[in-house]
Design an enzyme around this catalytic site. Structure first.
Site, mmCIF file in Angstrom:
data_model
loop_
_atom_site.group_PDB
_atom_site.id
_atom_site.type_symbol
_atom_site.label_atom_id
_atom_site.label_comp_id
_atom_site.label_asym_id
_atom_site.label_seq_id
_atom_site.Cartn_x
_atom_site.Cartn_y
_atom_site.Cartn_z
ATOM 1 N N VAL A 151 27.066 19.335 88.902
ATOM 2 C CA VAL A 151 28.004 18.372 88.298
ATOM 3 C C VAL A 151 28.917 19.076 87.294
ATOM 4 O O VAL A 151 30.146 18.895 87.322
ATOM 5 C CB VAL A 151 27.244 17.209 87.613
ATOM 6 C CG1 VAL A 151 28.227 16.229 86.984
ATOM 7 C CG2 VAL A 151 26.343 16.494 88.619
ATOM 8 N N GLY A 156 19.533 19.248 101.435
ATOM 9 C CA GLY A 156 19.902 19.336 100.017
ATOM 10 C C GLY A 156 19.917 17.995 99.294
ATOM 11 O O GLY A 156 20.346 17.907 98.149
ATOM 12 N N ASP A 203 12.915 8.354 88.794
ATOM 13 C CA ASP A 203 14.366 8.396 88.579
ATOM 14 C C ASP A 203 14.931 6.969 88.637
ATOM 15 O O ASP A 203 15.729 6.565 87.785
ATOM 16 C CB ASP A 203 15.000 9.287 89.657
ATOM 17 C CG ASP A 203 16.512 9.295 89.604
ATOM 18 O OD1 ASP A 203 17.073 10.031 88.779
ATOM 19 O OD2 ASP A 203 17.138 8.550 90.392
ATOM 20 N N LYS A 209 16.732 4.546 85.573
ATOM 21 C CA LYS A 209 18.008 3.843 85.756
ATOM 22 C C LYS A 209 17.820 2.334 85.597
ATOM 23 O O LYS A 209 18.676 1.642 85.040
ATOM 24 C CB LYS A 209 18.577 4.177 87.128
ATOM 25 C CG LYS A 209 18.997 5.648 87.260
ATOM 26 C CD LYS A 209 19.241 6.039 88.702
ATOM 27 C CE LYS A 209 19.670 7.493 88.828
ATOM 28 N NZ LYS A 209 19.672 7.969 90.222
ATOM 29 N N GLY A 256 25.646 13.782 93.663
ATOM 30 C CA GLY A 256 26.575 14.806 94.155
ATOM 31 C C GLY A 256 27.527 15.235 93.061
ATOM 32 O O GLY A 256 27.805 14.478 92.116
HETATM 33 N N1 HSE Z 1 18.165 12.288 92.266
HETATM 34 C C1 HSE Z 1 19.079 11.201 92.138
HETATM 35 C C2 HSE Z 1 19.165 10.442 93.450
HETATM 36 C C3 HSE Z 1 20.471 11.595 91.772
HETATM 37 O O1 HSE Z 1 18.590 10.860 94.452
HETATM 38 O O2 HSE Z 1 19.816 9.418 93.464
HETATM 39 C C4 HSE Z 1 20.690 11.705 90.324
HETATM 40 O O3 HSE Z 1 20.223 10.614 89.621
#
Ligand code: HSE
Length: 435
Positions: A18, A189, A203, A207, A309
């Site tokens: 990023v 990837g 993750d 969020k 990305g």
């Molecule tokens: N690893 C996260 C995803 C991207 O797969 O959405 C960054 O938060």
């Protein structure tokens, strides 16, 4: 005569996927950024671990530093793209305490230590911006924090992790098992070598807590989210969901609702769930993200786009850079943390959902009545039952879908079924959402 624009210097912490895209776009469109923010923006320093490491984007070697102070002290803005808790936390605090505005994409940091960072920003008059922390390019942070500030949000439900969505999509569309789909995601990837944070739902939980804080004007963190990842979802679960007109997605759900004690609170959960194939979230495929927001006045809104990305995430980072730069040059500040609602976090057991339970049972008289009795005994109403032949002699496969009930009661049903002599095996128990 036009006055020259004020000149601002930006320190960038991290030049990975990023960070390198932020640098590329900022440098290649500097005249546009000057017009949009009303200030000339130049990169003052880029903090990296190894100045000699190969990079996707060419960076002036004179900007590279391994000294955090050189990338923070004296900068007008700091962009943190290191990720993780430390050293990001220490560096962000250092910038905020100096009154330097920070733009970050670090969901783990905000979900674990958001309050201290908001307080540091408020104390020094700096901005803390984090559009890139949730759903990459999708402007859902701005949407909740600003566009929907005039509404009362009741629910946020979304696909906020692209890696797991890619894996589930590959299982659904190619019939792959979990391990093969994960290997495919790693080869392309999408998944990291250590995929734990994604596949275990952490993750998405980070969020979820950020979205809930914004939506409901209250302080919650990652530890307040009930989390279940996708590692136990099988190819047969996917196929069975399809046969019943549904798909399985990893959902992050944050709701403002009444708890068992009659008080309003926040319920947050991340788990795989079957959703109807015609639900707006069902067609979100590959590594895309989407979030459905329900507002009392606005009704239902959907935010959709690339959730990860380099370039998509850089787009979100740079929108924050424009806003923070404008404030730095002309005054004003970002919206502060809004926590006036002080809502309690509800016990996960009082969430309301539906269960789809697949089990292998004895094929003998009275078994259906036994099983139905377990559901009834816990106040869970059955919506549909289907029975199928099974390869095991003397057994059959039974699928029961419930109506909406308390999560705690549905869990108790599954536990009780496990002790039922006529039930040989609970094959899967998965929630059903979105009807
Ligand atoms: N690893 C996260 C995803 C991207 O797969 O959405 C960054 O938060």
């Amino acid at each position: 005569m036009t006055r020259p624009l004020p000149e601002l210097t930006v320190g960038i912490l991290g030049a990975g996927t990023v960070g390198s895209q932020v640098i590329r776009i900022l440098e290649s469109s500097s005249a546009d950024f000057a017009q949009r923010s009303g200030a000339g923006l130049s990169i003052g320093a880029v903090l990296v671990r190894d100045p000699g490491a190969p990079r996707d984007v060419e960076i002036d070697p004179a900007l590279l530093t391994t000294d955090p102070a050189a990338a923070i002290d004296g900068m007008d803005l700091v962009v943190e793209l290191i990720g993780g808790i430390e050293p990001a936390r220490t560096l962000v605090r250092r910038a905020l305490r100096q009154g330097t505005s920070v733009v970050t994409g670090n969901k783990a940091l905000l979900a674990a230590h958001g309050p201290e960072l908001y307080e540091a920003a408020a104390a020094s008059g700096a901005d803390l911006y984090y559009e890139a922390a949730v759903a990459g390019a999708v402007p859902v942070v701005y949407g909740l924090r600003e566009s929907l500030a005039g509404d009362r949000i009741t629910k946020v439900m979304g696909i906020v992790n692209g890696t797991t969505n890619f894996i589930l999509d590959a299982m659904d569309s190619q019939g792959l098992g979990y391990a093969d789909a994960l290997a495919e995601a790693q080869r392309l990837g999408y998944a990291e070598a250590d995929p734990t944070a994604d596949v275990e739902g952490l993750d998405a939980a980070a969020k979820c807590s950020i979205l809930a804080s914004l939506a409901f004007h209250t302080r919650v963190g990652i530890d307040d989210v009930e989390v279940e990842g996708i590692t136990r979802v099988t190819a047969e679960d996917m196929a069975q969901a399809r046969r019943e007109g549904r798909v399985i997605k990893l959902l992050a759900i944050a709701e403002r609702r009444t708890g068992d004690d009659g008080r309003e609170g926040v319920s947050m959960r991340v788990h795989p769930a079957q959703i109807p194939a015609d639900h707006p979230l069902a067609s979100v495929d590959g590594a895309f993200n989407a979030i459905v927001v329900e507002g009392e006045a606005a009704g239902r809104l959907m935010f959709y786009g690339q959730g990860a990305g380099g370039a998509p995430t850089a787009s979100a980072v740079l929108s924050d850079v424009v806003a923070a730069a404008h404030h730095r040059a002309y005054g004003g500040h970002a919206p502060r943390e809004s926590v006036y609602a002080h809502l309690p976090v509800l016990d996960p057991g009082c969430a309301r959902t539906r269960y789809h339970v697949r089990m292998r049972v004895e094929d003998s008289i009275g078994v259906l009545a036994d099983v139905a009795g377990v559901f009834a005994g816990h106040g869970a109403s059955i919506q549909a039952v289907s029975q199928h032949d099974d390869s095991e002699p003397g057994a059959c496969s039974l699928i029961v879908t419930t109506h909406m009930a308390r999560e705690a009661d549905l869990r108790a049903v599954v536990r009780a079924l496990g002790h039922c002599t006529s039930v040989r095996e609970i094959v899967s128990a998965i929630r059903v959402e979105g009807d």
